[in-house]
Scaffold this motif. Structure first.
Motif, PDB file in Angstrom:
ATOM      1  N   ARG A 114       0.855  -1.190   0.000  1.00 32.34           N
ATOM      2  CA  ARG A 114       0.000   0.000   0.000  1.00 32.34           C
ATOM      3  C   ARG A 114       0.882   1.228   0.000  1.00 32.34           C
ATOM      4  NH1 ARG A 114      -4.673  -1.528   4.535  1.00 32.34           N
ATOM      5  NH2 ARG A 114      -5.072  -3.620   3.715  1.00 32.34           N
ATOM      6  N   GLU A 116       1.447   4.236   1.339  1.00 33.78           N
ATOM      7  CA  GLU A 116       1.010   5.019   2.501  1.00 33.78           C
ATOM      8  C   GLU A 116       2.177   5.867   2.985  1.00 33.78           C
ATOM      9  OE1 GLU A 116      -1.887   3.513   5.077  1.00 33.78           O
ATOM     10  OE2 GLU A 116      -1.203   1.444   4.806  1.00 33.78           O
ATOM     11  N   GLY A 121       5.312   0.952  12.233  1.00 33.09           N
ATOM     12  CA  GLY A 121       4.096   0.132  12.162  1.00 33.09           C
ATOM     13  C   GLY A 121       3.279   0.348  10.902  1.00 33.09           C
ATOM     14  N   ARG A 122       3.704   1.243  10.027  1.00 37.21           N
ATOM     15  CA  ARG A 122       2.987   1.462   8.767  1.00 37.21           C
ATOM     16  C   ARG A 122       3.996   1.462   7.627  1.00 37.21           C
ATOM     17  NH1 ARG A 122      -1.922   2.842   7.860  1.00 37.21           N
ATOM     18  NH2 ARG A 122      -2.358   3.712   9.926  1.00 37.21           N
ATOM     19  N   TYR A 123       3.928   0.477   6.789  1.00 36.58           N
ATOM     20  CA  TYR A 123       4.921   0.295   5.737  1.00 36.58           C
ATOM     21  C   TYR A 123       4.259   0.243   4.373  1.00 36.58           C
ATOM     22  CZ  TYR A 123       7.199  -1.261   9.972  1.00 36.58           C
ATOM     23  OH  TYR A 123       7.661  -1.323  11.252  1.00 36.58           O
ATOM     24  N   PHE A 126       4.199  -4.795   3.597  1.00 38.18           N
ATOM     25  CA  PHE A 126       4.067  -5.372   4.936  1.00 38.18           C
ATOM     26  C   PHE A 126       3.478  -6.766   4.775  1.00 38.18           C
ATOM     27  CE2 PHE A 126      -0.554  -4.814   5.076  1.00 38.18           C
ATOM     28  CZ  PHE A 126      -0.735  -3.860   4.093  1.00 38.18           C
ATOM     29  N   GLN A 128       0.855  -9.876   6.030  1.00 39.34           N
ATOM     30  CA  GLN A 128      -0.375 -10.179   6.760  1.00 39.34           C
ATOM     31  C   GLN A 128      -0.564 -11.675   6.844  1.00 39.34           C
ATOM     32  OE1 GLN A 128      -3.656  -8.322   4.663  1.00 39.34           O
ATOM     33  NE2 GLN A 128      -3.561  -6.478   5.927  1.00 39.34           N
ATOM     34  N   ARG A 259     -14.320   0.391   9.290  1.00 46.23           N
ATOM     35  CA  ARG A 259     -13.310  -0.333   8.541  1.00 46.23           C
ATOM     36  C   ARG A 259     -13.187   0.246   7.137  1.00 46.23           C
ATOM     37  NH1 ARG A 259     -10.553  -2.928  10.864  1.00 46.23           N
ATOM     38  NH2 ARG A 259      -9.924  -4.117   9.067  1.00 46.23           N
ATOM     39  N   GLY A 281      -4.270  -0.519  15.306  1.00 43.50           N
ATOM     40  CA  GLY A 281      -4.928  -1.730  14.805  1.00 43.50           C
ATOM     41  C   GLY A 281      -3.935  -2.856  14.578  1.00 43.50           C
ATOM     42  N   VAL A 282      -4.157  -4.011  15.214  1.00 44.72           N
ATOM     43  CA  VAL A 282      -3.274  -5.153  14.930  1.00 44.72           C
ATOM     44  C   VAL A 282      -3.911  -6.082  13.918  1.00 44.72           C
ATOM     45  CG1 VAL A 282      -1.679  -5.525  16.802  1.00 44.72           C
ATOM     46  CG2 VAL A 282      -4.006  -6.207  17.115  1.00 44.72           C
ATOM     47  N   GLY A 283      -5.231  -6.159  13.940  1.00 41.34           N
ATOM     48  CA  GLY A 283      -5.898  -7.031  12.990  1.00 41.34           C
ATOM     49  C   GLY A 283      -7.387  -6.807  13.050  1.00 41.34           C
ATOM     50  N   GLY A 284      -8.043  -7.110  11.937  1.00 39.52           N
ATOM     51  CA  GLY A 284      -9.480  -6.918  11.934  1.00 39.52           C
ATOM     52  C   GLY A 284     -10.102  -7.568  10.722  1.00 39.52           C
ATOM     53  N   ALA A 306      -7.743 -10.173   8.703  1.00 39.78           N
ATOM     54  CA  ALA A 306      -6.319 -10.112   8.382  1.00 39.78           C
ATOM     55  C   ALA A 306      -5.623  -9.406   9.531  1.00 39.78           C
ATOM     56  CB  ALA A 306      -6.087  -9.346   7.088  1.00 39.78           C
ATOM     57  N   ALA A 307      -4.414  -9.842   9.843  1.00 42.81           N
ATOM     58  CA  ALA A 307      -3.647  -9.206  10.907  1.00 42.81           C
ATOM     59  C   ALA A 307      -2.241  -8.937  10.397  1.00 42.81           C
ATOM     60  CB  ALA A 307      -3.615 -10.094  12.150  1.00 42.81           C
ATOM     61  N   GLY A 308      -1.689  -7.793  10.776  1.00 39.44           N
ATOM     62  CA  GLY A 308      -0.363  -7.402  10.311  1.00 39.44           C
ATOM     63  C   GLY A 308       0.733  -8.087  11.117  1.00 39.44           C
ATOM     64  N   ARG A 311       3.008  -5.533  13.025  1.00 36.36           N
ATOM     65  CA  ARG A 311       2.344  -4.944  14.199  1.00 36.36           C
ATOM     66  C   ARG A 311       2.175  -5.987  15.302  1.00 36.36           C
ATOM     67  NH1 ARG A 311      -2.159  -0.793  11.864  1.00 36.36           N
ATOM     68  NH2 ARG A 311      -0.810   0.107  10.259  1.00 36.36           N
TER      69      ARG A 311
HETATM   70  P1  ATP Z   1      -4.986   1.167   9.523  1.00 35.59           P
HETATM   71  O1  ATP Z   1      -6.214   1.653  10.196  1.00 35.59           O
HETATM   72  O2  ATP Z   1      -3.822   1.087  10.436  1.00 35.59           O
HETATM   73  O3  ATP Z   1      -4.688   1.890   8.240  1.00 35.59           O
HETATM   74  P2  ATP Z   1      -6.319  -0.835   8.007  1.00 35.59           P
HETATM   75  O4  ATP Z   1      -7.710  -0.737   8.479  1.00 35.59           O
HETATM   76  O5  ATP Z   1      -5.976  -0.171   6.715  1.00 35.59           O
HETATM   77  O6  ATP Z   1      -5.291  -0.359   9.144  1.00 35.59           O
HETATM   78  P3  ATP Z   1      -6.607  -3.577   7.276  1.00 35.59           P
HETATM   79  O7  ATP Z   1      -6.832  -3.262   5.862  1.00 35.59           O
HETATM   80  O8  ATP Z   1      -7.770  -4.014   8.081  1.00 35.59           O
HETATM   81  O9  ATP Z   1      -5.888  -2.348   7.989  1.00 35.59           O
HETATM   82  O10 ATP Z   1      -5.424  -4.636   7.417  1.00 35.59           O
HETATM   83  C1  ATP Z   1      -5.346  -5.542   8.511  1.00 35.59           C
HETATM   84  C2  ATP Z   1      -4.080  -5.348   9.290  1.00 35.59           C
HETATM   85  O11 ATP Z   1      -2.959  -5.233   8.448  1.00 35.59           O
HETATM   86  C3  ATP Z   1      -4.029  -4.092  10.140  1.00 35.59           C
HETATM   87  O12 ATP Z   1      -4.703  -4.277  11.348  1.00 35.59           O
HETATM   88  C4  ATP Z   1      -2.550  -3.912  10.350  1.00 35.59           C
HETATM   89  O13 ATP Z   1      -2.061  -4.774  11.385  1.00 35.59           O
HETATM   90  C5  ATP Z   1      -1.984  -4.404   9.050  1.00 35.59           C
HETATM   91  N1  ATP Z   1      -1.666  -3.270   8.165  1.00 35.59           N
HETATM   92  C6  ATP Z   1      -2.502  -2.584   7.359  1.00 35.59           C
HETATM   93  N2  ATP Z   1      -1.847  -1.632   6.672  1.00 35.59           N
HETATM   94  C7  ATP Z   1      -0.535  -1.741   7.055  1.00 35.59           C
HETATM   95  C8  ATP Z   1       0.663  -1.040   6.711  1.00 35.59           C
HETATM   96  N3  ATP Z   1       0.666  -0.059   5.803  1.00 35.59           N
HETATM   97  N4  ATP Z   1       1.821  -1.417   7.308  1.00 35.59           N
HETATM   98  C9  ATP Z   1       1.850  -2.422   8.219  1.00 35.59           C
HETATM   99  N5  ATP Z   1       0.750  -3.109   8.581  1.00 35.59           N
HETATM  100  C10 ATP Z   1      -0.425  -2.776   8.013  1.00 35.59           C
END
Ligand code: ATP
Ligand code: MG
Length: 426
Positions: A114, A116, A121-123, A126, A128, A259, A281-284, A306-308, A311
């Motif tokens: 992605r 971003e 914690g945001r890459y 990454f 999952q 979400r 967010g760790v996973g959802g 999915a969980a990162g 994270r």
């Molecule tokens: P956030 O609110 O942090 O942007 P998200 O809602 O975009 O998260 P999901 O699409 O639900 O995240 O992805 C599930 C999991 O993947 C997240 O809970 C997180 O642990 C991980 N994740 C999502 N985007 C990233 C990222 N750019 N870098 C690292 N981990 C990520």
């Protein structure tokens, strides 16, 4: 001087010392999910852009600004996968899995992409781990999946865990609610962030996600979807909650949980950890009963999460790490031959031992020091005709006896001596 190249912003190298924790996580996830009937699937790292545009939703952050899309040279747009649910739904249809007995349970682990703003914690690349169950709308699947992710996070020692839960209902009730929300947002447009204001008609639900103080104020009194569920959706949600209660899983109902993906219906949930700071967010995940049909398949219920990985590791307990100790180190003294050392490590590895040989031209003293650094249990010291085996824990050194009828010590004789020592046989 030429500028030294570095890994692209938002990416990282997974170094040898990082793999113990990652491998342990992967094995935990696999054991947990496979014993609940989930089987591994891996889809390509890139897909047709349209899969995500249609599946994830044109109005989402992911599709609007986070996708790595490129032309494949033939005028077709491809995209590095930003998430796993749309690709798995595609694969489910493509391989006729809708004809299999329901539910079809799948899990995956791999890299996602992605574009971003990179931070802790945001890459941009990454990993999952995720799980999906397709073909059944039974609330027990929603609850099962939530319990599985809870167990995984718990086993990894993720600290200060919270589970947020809500229901988005189904498209009918959601449409009616969306209109009501749009009306409310238009009435308070002057207090909203420009970003939210610009997307009132496109994606009004996103307003709940905003950090902007004025928007947050407005959203406090906004109508809530959870109060507008139809009877069937409300009953489904009540079932999921009752099952989580049965499993002793604590949760908080969060009516603002939307979400970032358009495909969710009914149950949505997110696990957060205070240990992560802003990127909490760790996973959802959630239920996505309309997704397969939206992609051109038959009506199919689905639910997943999915969980990162990064994270989870950041928020989890420190995993013990360090390379596995060497069992046999092959050293050379005067007269010892490199080809014999080589043959000895090969024989030792064939016998299942972790074996290493001297590869940096050290003196015998240096070699013993290196063997010690590697945690070696035994060192074979090769000379012209003979060899000795040194027990590194006692510093005792004994000659290796040649095989019967042989003058010189063979690699196999050295390996046998080491094996006898390792097994505690005199
Ligand atoms: P956030 O609110 O942090 O942007 P998200 O809602 O975009 O998260 P999901 O699409 O639900 O995240 O992805 C599930 C999991 O993947 C997240 O809970 C997180 O642990 C991980 N994740 C999502 N985007 C990233 C990222 N750019 N870098 C690292 N981990 C990520
Ligand atoms: Mg995101």
């Amino acid at each position: 001087m030429t500028e030294r190249l570095q890994a692209p912003r938002g990416t990282f190298d997974v170094l040898p010392e990082d793999w113990d924790a990652r491998t342990a996580l992967e094995h935990r996830a696999r054991d947990l999910l496979e014993s609940a009937g989930y089987r591994r699937i891996e889809t390509p790292a890139f897909e047709a852009t349209e899969l995500f545009a249609r599946g994830v939703g044109e109005a989402t952050d992911i599709v609007q600004k986070e996708m790595y899309s490129f032309d494949d040279g033939g005028g077709r747009s491809l995209t590095l996968r930003p998430e796993g649910t749309a690709p798995i739904s595609r694969a489910y249809m493509e391989h006729g899995m809708h004809k299999l007995p329901a539910p079809v349970k799948l899990w995956y682990l791999g890299p996602f992409f992605r574009h971003e703003r990179a931070q802790a914690g945001r890459y941009r690349q990454f990993w999952q781990v995720g799980a999906e169950a397709l073909g059944s709308d039974d609330p027990a699947l929603d609850a099962e999946l939530i319990v599985l992710l809870h167990t995984l996070l718990d086993e990894l020692g993720v600290r200060d865990l919270r589970l947020l839960l809500s229901s988005l209902g189904q498209p009918g009730a959601r449409e009616a609610y969306r209109d009501q929300l749009k009306e409310y947002l238009h009435a308070h447009a002057d207090r909203l962030s420009s970003d939210v204001r610009a997307r009132i008609d496109l994606n009004p639900l996103r307003a709940f996600d905003a950090d902007h103080p004025g928007t947050r104020e407005v959203m406090k009194d906004a109508p809530r979807l959870i109060d507008h569920l139809d009877a069937a959706d409300a009953e489904h949600f009540a079932h999921v909650r009752a099952l989580l209660d049965k499993a002793d899983i604590a949760y908080e109902i969060d009516p603002t949980l939307v979400r970032g993906l358009d495909y969710y219906t009914r149950t949505v949930f997110e696990f957060t950890s205070e240990a992560l700071g802003a990127q909490s967010g760790v996973g959802g995940g959630g239920r996505y009963d309309g997704l397969v049909q939206m992609l051109g398949g038959p009506p199919t219920a689905g639910v997943g999460w999915a969980a990162g990985i990064e994270r989870m590791l950041l928020a989890g307990a420190e995993a013990p790490h360090g390379a596995a100790p060497v069992e046999l180190f092959v050293a050379l003294d005067d007269g010892g031959r490199r080809e014999d050392a080589f043959a000895t490590v090969v024989a030792a590895r064939r016998a299942g031992l972790h074996a290493e040989m001297e590869l940096a031209g050290r003196s015998l003293k240096g070699q013993l020091k290196q063997a010690d650094r590697l945690g070696a249990r035994y060192v074979a010291i090769l000379r012209a005709q003979e060899a000795e085996l040194r027990d590194m824990s006692s510093a005792e050194q004994e000659p290796v006896v040649p095989d019967e009828g042989e003058d010189a010590v063979s690699p196999e004789a050295i390996v046998s001596a080491a094996l006898r020592g390792l097994r505690g046989v005199a």
